[in-house]
Scaffold this active site. Structure first.
Site, PDB file in Angstrom:
ATOM      1  N   TYR A  40     -19.443 -23.129 -98.410  1.00 22.42           N
ATOM      2  CA  TYR A  40     -18.364 -22.142 -98.294  1.00 22.42           C
ATOM      3  C   TYR A  40     -18.964 -20.842 -97.769  1.00 22.42           C
ATOM      4  CZ  TYR A  40     -13.906 -19.981 -99.537  1.00 22.42           C
ATOM      5  OH  TYR A  40     -12.673 -19.364 -99.491  1.00 22.42           O
ATOM      6  N   GLY A  99      -5.457 -22.693 -94.660  1.00 24.87           N
ATOM      7  CA  GLY A  99      -6.040 -23.826 -95.368  1.00 24.87           C
ATOM      8  C   GLY A  99      -5.918 -25.080 -94.534  1.00 24.87           C
TER       9      GLY A  99
END
Lengths: 379, 379
Positions: free
Chosen positions: B67, B277
């Site tokens: 991430y 997303g």
């Protein structure tokens, strides 16, 4: 060639010839050559004769009825002898014309001035037209040759706006583009070079790739890479070496498909990726991580929309800047491969003019794979 | 539960418990429960105890090292008994804490205030932490329950910013979104409803679809359509009927893949399509015509980036607005399905706290298909 100056006192409008259509369809079916008289000059109008007008891919789509910029259908040209409708549209969206007569109240434009069209849909495949001053944009014709002028308003202006309107480019910055040997791509190279902005240019691999590389380098290309090389695992390192770790600020895409998807990987944080064409006719894939984490903006550019939303003054300013930046030479063929088609001779029949035009259309291959065909008007 | 007010004079820092890792990897391999002492309070620091902290999908990716927002590795927690390194990071990025002690020079924050984290990477899976005032954002806790507060900073704030920052929405305007029953999607529905903005909500088809529709309507959804219905040839007409011909100004995409591509068709001229997303883990396809002719802008949003580039004052203002807009109720579970996990009990061993945490991690299914797990701290 006629003198560039005439006098209103001796002015008698010539018969005009045009490639027209009365309904959308396959150009071979719907296009006709047509003869018509110009309406009388009024105090607020002007008459012009076209000097040269290219056949562009979008012109074909427009006749087919699948292009968002619509042509102007008008009763002013008279109907076709065998026509179903009274209204006709003239094909073509780009071209250069010379003003041959101006009404008393027309300011800032005079006989002999060279102009290009201020908007899409005017109709440029014709020898003569009546217009209002707002239909045309005057520019400095001393710096530029006929063919360059005829192909100035779409491709070089598209390149200029894309380099100017999306990010602020400074000396030493990097731009990446695919379809780098397209007309727009070559203009991008020339304008970026004039600003000392580096270009990474992606072209399709081909047997004579070294010749193409030499040609693009001569225009000012900084780096050239083929679509095959782009897919190599070493490309990331190579581009890093080229940029010295600087981010690539702007990507320009007229191809779509795999190469467009691949190119997006090389844009830096918060870069802008502008799509202005889809030559491969393939859509491209956007990974969400480019959008979310790298903040890359995927935008589009269409010259017709810019023209609709900007003033004549802004267009004139743009044209004069583009002409200066691209350092056109009057005597050389310039930046794009093209063929001249002599067209509009008053002694030729409409059938003959139509055949000549359809031949040129065939050769242009809708502009993607053929050579650009440019009508050079005869009087 | 302890009183929300303590006095500095009687303050002795408790032993803190935390879920920590010393290197990136599979959470099951690298996560440990750890006991450590808070550093002494200084004039410019504060101590806080966490009340509740969720397990979010991004937290897992962060531990895996994939991430972009990195955790903070620090020596301040002491190393693990069997550790290879001295530096540890605490997992978790979201949560609500109560201030239990403030240094003399700390302004605008007092014991008893509820705060959330001002940035990603602080580490929220712990009972206690020392911090500086800049690490936290104070908000009006009277209007909001514990669980809502713990899950306020990512999903509802993402919804709020996306509705506010990309287009100017007026009463009666239309927004389209996929993944409409996600946490962010439900916040979008509630905030849009508060502004009288219409939402067209795409959800996956399922056996209990009518229940889901009823639930989303109860939150304020204007129209709901399943992904299957979206693919139907009648959808264009249906959406036109819903919007009365008004353009859809904003599209919000957290799914990707086919539904994301399909949704883009319903954005109007010059609309903005925001991706935040990719639940389907599929990229989506962008047709060039959307970019060129419809001038649709494909952009991304990431709350962590917004937090990095905005001030504490702007964050406080946002939180208080979001709380007002979403009309939280203290006593109801609110907008998202979740499960509470009691965690941090001082009498439990580190092994037991770790097992409890990994059980919760399993149940959350990384957040995409499971129920959101929220650690509720015990003292």
């Amino acid at each position: 060639m006629l003198s560039r100056y005439r006098f209103l006192s001796s002015y008698v409008p010539a018969k005009a010839r045009a490639m027209v259509f009365e309904k959308y369809g396959n150009p071979k079916d719907v296009l006709r050559a047509h003869t018509y008289e110009l309406p009388p000059l009024t105090p607020t109008t002007l008459h012009m004769r076209f000097l040269a007008s290219p056949i562009n891919p979008a012109d074909i789509n427009q006749i087919e009825g699948v292009y968002p910029a619509r042509p102007t259908f008008t009763k002013e040209l008279g109907g076709l002898p065998d026509g179903e409708h009274k209204e006709l549209a003239v094909g073509g969206n780009e071209g250069v014309a010379e003003i041959i007569a101006v009404g008393d109240q027309v300011k800032d434009l005079k006989v002999g001035d060279w102009v290009i069209m201020g908007r899409a849909g005017f109709g440029t495949w014709r020898t003569h037209a009546a217009a209002t001053p707002n239909d045309v944009i005057h520019f400095n014709s001393k710096e530029i040759g006929l063919i360059q002028a005829a192909t100035l308003s779409v491709n070089p202006c598209t390149a200029y706006r894309m380099l100017k309107d999306f990010v602020t480019l400074k000396k030493g910055d990097f731009v990446i583009q695919c379809g780098a040997n397209s007309s727009v791509g070559q203009s991008v190279i020339q304008i970026a070079k004039a600003w000392d902005v580096n270009t990474i240019n992606i072209v399709r691999n081909r047997p004579d790739i070294e010749n193409l590389k030499t040609y693009l380098k001569s225009l000012g290309a900084t780096h050239i890479i083929t679509d095959q090389e782009l897919r190599s695992y070493k490309t990331k390192e190579l581009i890093k070496e080229w940029t010295g770790g600087n981010v690539v600020k702007l990507g320009l895409n007229c191809v779509g498909g795999e190469v467009a998807t691949e190119m997006a990987k090389y844009l830096g944080q918060s870069g802008v990726y502008v799509t202005y064409g889809a030559m491969s006719r393939q859509p491209f894939v956007v990974p969400a991580s480019h959008l979310i984490f790298k903040d890359i903006k995927f935008l589009g550019f269409w010259m017709s929309r810019w023209n609709k939303t900007h003033s004549r003054e802004e267009k004139e300013e743009m044209l004069n800047e583009v002409i200066t930046l691209m350092k056109f030479k009057k005597e050389t063929p310039g930046y794009a491969a093209f063929e001249e088609v002599l067209w509009g001779n008053p002694s030729e029949s409409n059938e003959s003019l139509r055949d000549k035009f359809l031949d040129a259309l065939d050769k242009s291959g809708a502009g993607f794979h053929g050579k650009k065909q440019i009508l050079k008007m005869q009087y």
